[in-house]
Write a protein that holds these residues in place. Structure first.
Motif, PDB file in Angstrom:
ATOM      1  N   PHE A  44       0.857  -1.190   0.000  1.00 15.13           N
ATOM      2  CA  PHE A  44       0.000   0.000   0.000  1.00 15.13           C
ATOM      3  C   PHE A  44       0.894   1.241   0.000  1.00 15.13           C
ATOM      4  O   PHE A  44       1.670   1.436   0.941  1.00 15.13           O
ATOM      5  N   CYS A 106     -12.344  13.731   5.768  1.00 14.72           N
ATOM      6  CA  CYS A 106     -11.122  13.018   6.190  1.00 14.72           C
ATOM      7  C   CYS A 106     -11.107  12.706   7.678  1.00 14.72           C
ATOM      8  O   CYS A 106     -10.270  11.932   8.145  1.00 14.72           O
ATOM      9  N   SER A 183      -7.250  -3.709  -2.292  1.00 11.16           N
ATOM     10  CA  SER A 183      -7.505  -2.366  -1.782  1.00 11.16           C
ATOM     11  C   SER A 183      -7.753  -2.372  -0.277  1.00 11.16           C
ATOM     12  O   SER A 183      -8.104  -3.400   0.309  1.00 11.16           O
ATOM     13  N   GLY A 184      -7.525  -1.238   0.329  1.00 10.62           N
ATOM     14  CA  GLY A 184      -7.810  -1.036   1.742  1.00 10.62           C
ATOM     15  C   GLY A 184      -8.304   0.384   1.916  1.00 10.62           C
ATOM     16  O   GLY A 184      -8.340   1.161   0.959  1.00 10.62           O
ATOM     17  N   ILE A 185      -8.665   0.725   3.138  1.00  9.31           N
ATOM     18  CA  ILE A 185      -9.114   2.091   3.423  1.00  9.31           C
ATOM     19  C   ILE A 185      -7.984   2.810   4.138  1.00  9.31           C
ATOM     20  O   ILE A 185      -7.404   2.296   5.086  1.00  9.31           O
ATOM     21  N   GLY A 187      -6.071   6.053   6.220  1.00  8.48           N
ATOM     22  CA  GLY A 187      -6.373   6.769   7.457  1.00  8.48           C
ATOM     23  C   GLY A 187      -7.400   7.870   7.274  1.00  8.48           C
ATOM     24  O   GLY A 187      -8.191   8.155   8.173  1.00  8.48           O
TER      25      GLY A 187
ATOM     26  N   ARG B  11      -4.366  -4.680   6.442  1.00  3.26           N
ATOM     27  CA  ARG B  11      -5.223  -3.592   5.957  1.00  3.26           C
ATOM     28  C   ARG B  11      -6.035  -4.168   4.809  1.00  3.26           C
ATOM     29  O   ARG B  11      -5.474  -4.798   3.900  1.00  3.26           O
ATOM     30  N   GLY B  12      -7.349  -4.002   4.882  1.00  5.51           N
ATOM     31  CA  GLY B  12      -8.202  -4.461   3.792  1.00  5.51           C
ATOM     32  C   GLY B  12      -7.995  -5.913   3.408  1.00  5.51           C
ATOM     33  O   GLY B  12      -8.101  -6.268   2.246  1.00  5.51           O
ATOM     34  N   ASN B 318      -9.540   4.223  11.620  1.00  6.20           N
ATOM     35  CA  ASN B 318      -9.012   5.481  11.087  1.00  6.20           C
ATOM     36  C   ASN B 318      -9.715   6.669  11.745  1.00  6.20           C
ATOM     37  O   ASN B 318     -10.468   6.518  12.708  1.00  6.20           O
ATOM     38  N   TRP B 319      -9.443   7.873  11.210  1.00  3.05           N
ATOM     39  CA  TRP B 319      -9.914   9.095  11.874  1.00  3.05           C
ATOM     40  C   TRP B 319     -11.419   9.257  11.814  1.00  3.05           C
ATOM     41  O   TRP B 319     -11.986  10.092  12.506  1.00  3.05           O
ATOM     42  N   ASN B 320     -12.071   8.478  10.971  1.00  8.09           N
ATOM     43  CA  ASN B 320     -13.529   8.481  10.971  1.00  8.09           C
ATOM     44  C   ASN B 320     -14.095   7.302  11.753  1.00  8.09           C
ATOM     45  O   ASN B 320     -15.294   7.029  11.686  1.00  8.09           O
ATOM     46  N   ILE B 322     -13.585   4.178  11.199  1.00  8.69           N
ATOM     47  CA  ILE B 322     -13.784   2.995  10.358  1.00  8.69           C
ATOM     48  C   ILE B 322     -12.652   2.007  10.625  1.00  8.69           C
ATOM     49  O   ILE B 322     -11.485   2.388  10.674  1.00  8.69           O
ATOM     50  N   GLU B 323     -13.009   0.719  10.802  1.00  9.00           N
ATOM     51  CA  GLU B 323     -11.963  -0.288  10.964  1.00  9.00           C
ATOM     52  C   GLU B 323     -11.222  -0.454   9.642  1.00  9.00           C
ATOM     53  O   GLU B 323     -11.835  -0.717   8.601  1.00  9.00           O
ATOM     54  N   VAL B 324      -9.904  -0.289   9.691  1.00 10.34           N
ATOM     55  CA  VAL B 324      -9.101  -0.384   8.463  1.00 10.34           C
ATOM     56  C   VAL B 324      -8.157  -1.571   8.477  1.00 10.34           C
ATOM     57  O   VAL B 324      -7.623  -1.966   7.441  1.00 10.34           O
TER      58      VAL B 324
END
Lengths: 335, 335
Positions: A44, A106, A183-185, A187, B11-12, B318-320, B322-324
């Motif tokens: 990534f 964000c 793919s991943g999400i 930060g 991640r993902g 992450n900052w929202n 969401i599990e990443v």
């Protein structure tokens, strides 16, 4: 294949910790210049590809439509420290597009820069999305969306026109498929796609030279490089490696850090792109390794043979200010 | 020999980063129970051996002379978060010996605990040596020196009677020579000596059982283990792994983290000592690896089969929110 040690941490004359990783250096034709470790394994790139993610903002004409300055373009490719100037510049970009911070998706976090974080505390203010290290990139996304007539809502989603345009640019420049399976999400909630270091290095060789890009994309890449070279503070912040390195080397070396030990860069005068991933994700290792690698590749300035010294080896001091060790690039990187 | 992967960061759905390292599990006779990677290479144990460094404080009678409580003994083996209770407890120890914070030679740093650090900022106070994560250990050194009639000045030096006593205890319990050639200076300015993981594991098997120690030292070890089990907050702090783990497992498992990816522990009911070093120094890797290792070794509680779940795998958001991804122990450790 086990990746080689890229950086070592010493204490009292012995090596206390070791960081392994892989490095690809590629020219704009895709020929390998230097290869260490496994450069085919998808990684990534995280924030290390923000410069490529910003290409649609310039290519689309949105940056010019809103009159973005070089400082704002530099912020659009930054992982900034959330200092006052960063936050204000991000807000300025949004205002040029007729928006404000409320459309940023964000998320908010305390400024990466400790001084900036403590200043907010002292003033009793909470961090906002403008302090998020990615707020410049996101402000750029908003400008792109507004400039191309797209609804900004949900712009972080993989299927939104913003992310489709970003993914398209990444695929074309790196030559690597960006697939859902890899793919991943990130930060900041946008998608990140794992691709081989070799492809990332090719992408940055093209970004640094324009070779293999259309004229519009090549011009956009040049404008981004110039904007960052003129505004190295915007791309990171006070005391940060990327800022200090580009303050020193200007347009000779573009470098950009990413989370989890990724680093990308380009040396335009040589036509090389560089991509580096530290297996364990340690930023301290990638910084000294990137510096040593560039020192190995870049012809020395006649006037400064030790220009790389403060970057390739970092002194570790303890709480009484006593030097206890070093973080230094390992032999495999120094060559 | 390359060390195996002890922990992975996903991640993902793919592995983004990997942490290699070595593990030794040894019984009190020195027999290997489990071995992963190179357990003969000397590693700096750093703060992971604070429990052994505190043995002279108890053996000498100094702890009793000054009436140190179990909470204070726990603080003497801590790497604490610099919270108010930690700082106050360290000061209380110094006062029992007729001293104050001015004799601490560990240096000052912002509390390791973010909430504690921000509290100082809000109140406009500067951190003192009492906030140093090692202030409890240093207060213990001061108590030892005062209790045995030594001048405290320069107590951090390798040749001071305090450090000579500490080194002597470390050598006897681990069975490994502590040499100048393999020494370094720790964050708090005392010497640290690199020894093989196998020796550290033996030291903790003895610490956990008393086998191979004289009666006075065995009693001191038992008092330290009991003190920590009763006061897990003192040994680390709010939300920290060591505190939460020992709150859950009490005297069944003693664990202690050290800088640069070292972890030591003991499982008294099995008679095992454990020593673990993550090559790259990452704490996030050592925590999940230590948890998975203890889960593998320790007979399950009848009432709680998933007691290890929150320790062996950690969700990354992450900052929202969401599990990443996850940080999880790798297969080599899980067994």
């Amino acid at each position: 294949m086990d990746n080689p040690v890229l950086a070592e941490v010493t204490r009292g004359g012995i090596v206390e910790s070791r960081h392994r990783g892989a490095v690809a250096v590629v020219d704009a034709d895709g020929a390998l210049v230097l290869s260490l470790g496994d450069i085919e394994r998808p990684v990534f790139p995280r924030s290390a590809v923000k410069a490529l993610q910003a290409l649609p903002l310039l290519e689309s004409g949105a940056a010019d439509r809103f009159g973005l300055t070089p400082a704002e373009i530099a912020l659009a490719v930054s992982s900034h420290s959330g200092e006052e100037r960063h936050a204000e510049t991000a807000l300025g970009m949004l205002r040029k597009a007729g928006r404000d911070a409320s459309c940023l998706e964000c998320g908010a976090h305390r400024p990466m820069g400790e001084a900036a974080a403590r200043l907010l505390d002292r003033e009793g203010r909470k961090p906002t999305a403008l302090n998020n290290n990615c707020s410049g990139k996101h402000a750029g996304f908003i400008c792109f969306a507004c400039g191309t007539g797209e609804d900004t809502k949900g712009y972080v989603g993989a299927d939104h026109p913003v992310q489709r345009a970003v993914r398209g640019a990444l695929e074309e420049v790196t030559g690597a498929a960006h697939t859902q399976a890899l793919s991943g999400i990130d930060g900041c909630s946008i998608p990140t796609y794992a691709v081989p270091l070799k492809a990332l290095a090719l992408g940055f060789a093209r970004f640094g030279t324009g070779h293999g890009l259309g004229p519009q994309r090549a011009a956009a890449a040049r404008r981004i490089r110039e904007a960052v070279a003129e505004n190295p503070f915007m791309v990171a912040g006070t005391g940060r490696f990327d800022t200090r390195f580009m303050e020193r080397f200007g347009q000779r070396a573009f470098v950009k850090t990413g989370a989890e030990g990724v680093y990308c860069g380009t040396l335009p005068e040589l036509g090389y792109g560089i991509a580096l991933k530290c297996d364990d994700g340690a930023g301290r290792a990638t910084e000294v390794a990137m510096a040593a690698l560039i020192e190995r590749l870049l012809p020395a300035d006649a006037d400064a043979t030790d220009a790389f010294a403060p970057f390739r080896e970092v002194v570790l001091s303890n709480w009484n200010g006593i030097e206890v060790g070093r973080v230094r690039a390992a032999e495999a990187v120094r060559g």
